[in-house]
Design an enzyme around this catalytic site. Structure first.
Site, PDB file in Angstrom:
ATOM      1  N   GLY A  13      -3.256  -8.549  -8.903  1.00 48.66           N
ATOM      2  CA  GLY A  13      -2.042  -9.036  -8.767  1.00 48.66           C
ATOM      3  C   GLY A  13      -2.407 -10.684  -8.988  1.00 48.66           C
ATOM      4  O   GLY A  13      -3.493 -11.415  -9.270  1.00 48.66           O
ATOM      5  N   THR A  14      -1.254 -11.640  -8.720  1.00 45.74           N
ATOM      6  CA  THR A  14      -1.298 -13.001  -9.024  1.00 45.74           C
ATOM      7  C   THR A  14      -2.156 -13.585  -7.677  1.00 45.74           C
ATOM      8  O   THR A  14      -3.097 -14.533  -8.110  1.00 45.74           O
ATOM      9  CB  THR A  14       0.036 -13.580  -8.472  1.00 45.74           C
ATOM     10  N   VAL A  18      -5.474  -5.448  -5.718  1.00 45.26           N
ATOM     11  CA  VAL A  18      -4.885  -4.410  -4.947  1.00 45.26           C
ATOM     12  C   VAL A  18      -5.660  -3.245  -5.150  1.00 45.26           C
ATOM     13  O   VAL A  18      -6.180  -2.802  -6.033  1.00 45.26           O
ATOM     14  CB  VAL A  18      -3.280  -4.506  -5.693  1.00 45.26           C
ATOM     15  N   GLU A  81       3.627  -0.321   1.087  1.00 49.70           N
ATOM     16  CA  GLU A  81       3.916   1.265   0.802  1.00 49.70           C
ATOM     17  C   GLU A  81       3.360   1.260  -0.723  1.00 49.70           C
ATOM     18  O   GLU A  81       3.442   0.249  -1.573  1.00 49.70           O
ATOM     19  CB  GLU A  81       5.224   1.443   0.789  1.00 49.70           C
ATOM     20  N   LEU A  83       3.503   3.119  -4.666  1.00 48.73           N
ATOM     21  CA  LEU A  83       4.281   3.811  -5.472  1.00 48.73           C
ATOM     22  C   LEU A  83       3.580   4.026  -6.722  1.00 48.73           C
ATOM     23  O   LEU A  83       2.477   3.548  -7.064  1.00 48.73           O
ATOM     24  CB  LEU A  83       5.532   2.873  -6.009  1.00 48.73           C
ATOM     25  N   ASP A 127       9.303 -15.117  -8.785  1.00 47.27           N
ATOM     26  CA  ASP A 127       8.369 -14.854  -9.883  1.00 47.27           C
ATOM     27  C   ASP A 127       8.244 -13.087 -10.327  1.00 47.27           C
ATOM     28  O   ASP A 127       7.351 -12.581 -10.313  1.00 47.27           O
ATOM     29  CB  ASP A 127       6.678 -14.704  -9.300  1.00 47.27           C
TER      30      ASP A 127
END
Length: 298
Positions: A13-14, A18, A81, A83, A127
């Protein structure tokens, strides 16, 4: 942190890596974001912790749920959560056939519901991009990373030195406006709407000036008539080339009149006149909205 077992890295991620992880106590599978901050030496700023804690209260079916915040020796982990996929990967996989219009309509409607909810709580995203819109097999789409920009700032580069995309950035931010509003998220979502429809980015700029000029070439160079106050913005230059506005039927040819009308209101130059998420939900474009299921290749 000892309660979580990392299963695999699922992305960058930024703000950091993750992971897909499993809660050893409950068996729940989650997304674990490690936040890398430049201030690692001094630890995590208390303002960031406060901001993030507020996000745990943002409960909505179209917002990725922040389940927990783990703050251990100068590191910050956010538990979300999990996805199936992000919209960027889904659009890439659908590049040949395209996303069916009923699904585009459903996704846009759901995202506007999520935005309306956050904006009513005075939380901005700042963003939004296809990479932080997450989808599942049931046809839901959710906004991820809400409020992180306010807690940590929007960096110019990610922790891996990748350039943070400008493609979805509102013109008031590009022109140096320091005080912006919920309208910046509507602009970003408008760009994403157009991209779902045409299968290519609307304004794929590679620098701030290229980004602005791409916008101007499509929507016309803004002046005081269409955007009162624009000429006194910090980064406005009287020497900007004067481009004429293109007809929307050429910009997003597959869209019907209602779709073009909604898009033009989402991409209004003047943030004060740009449609709100709440008003957009009542637009005639959504008269026949349904909730189809996507064909996911997982």
């Amino acid at each position: 942190m000892e309660n979580f077992q990392k299963v695999e890295k699922i992305g960058e991620g930024t703000y950091g890596v993750v992971y897909k992880a499993k809660n050893k106590l409950t068996g729940e599978v989650v997304a674990l974001k490690k936040i890398r901050l430049d201030t690692e030496t001094e630890g995590v700023p208390s303002t960031a912790i406060r901001e993030i804690s507020l996000l745990k209260e943002l409960n909505h079916p179209n917002i990725v749920k922040l389940l927990d915040v783990i703050h251990t020796e100068n590191k910050l982990y956010l538990v979300f959560e999990l996805l199936h996929q992000d919209l960027k990967k889904f659009m890439d996989a659908s590049a040949v056939t395209g996303i069916p219009l009923p699904l585009i309509k459903s996704y846009l409607f759901q995202l506007l519901q999520g935005l309306a909810f956050c904006h009513s709580h005075r939380v901005l995203h700042r963003d939004l991009k296809p990479q932080n819109l997450l989808i599942n097999a049931e046809g839901s789409i959710k906004l991820a990373d809400f409020g992180l920009a306010r807690a940590f700032g929007v960096p110019v580069r990610t922790y891996t030195h990748e350039v943070v995309t400008l493609w979805y950035r509102a013109p008031e931010i590009l022109l140096g406006c320091k005080y912006y509003s919920t309208a910046v998220d509507i602009w970003s979502l408008g760009c994403i709407f157009a991209e779902m429809v045409t299968r290519r980015a609307l304004f794929p700029g590679d620098s701030e000036i290229d980004q602005l000029f791409r916008i101007f070439r499509t929507l016309g160079t803004p002046d005081e008539v269409v955007w009162p106050g624009v000429t006194s913005m910090p980064d406005y230059k009287p020497s900007f080339p004067k481009w004429a506005r293109q007809d929307f039927s050429k910009v997003v040819p597959p869209l019907d009149e209602d779709g073009r009308s909604l898009l033009s209101q989402m991409l209004h130059y003047d943030p004060n006149k740009r449609i709100s998420a709440k008003a957009a939900l009542a637009h005639p474009f959504f008269q026949d909205v349904t909730k189809p299921v996507p064909h996911l290749r997982l």
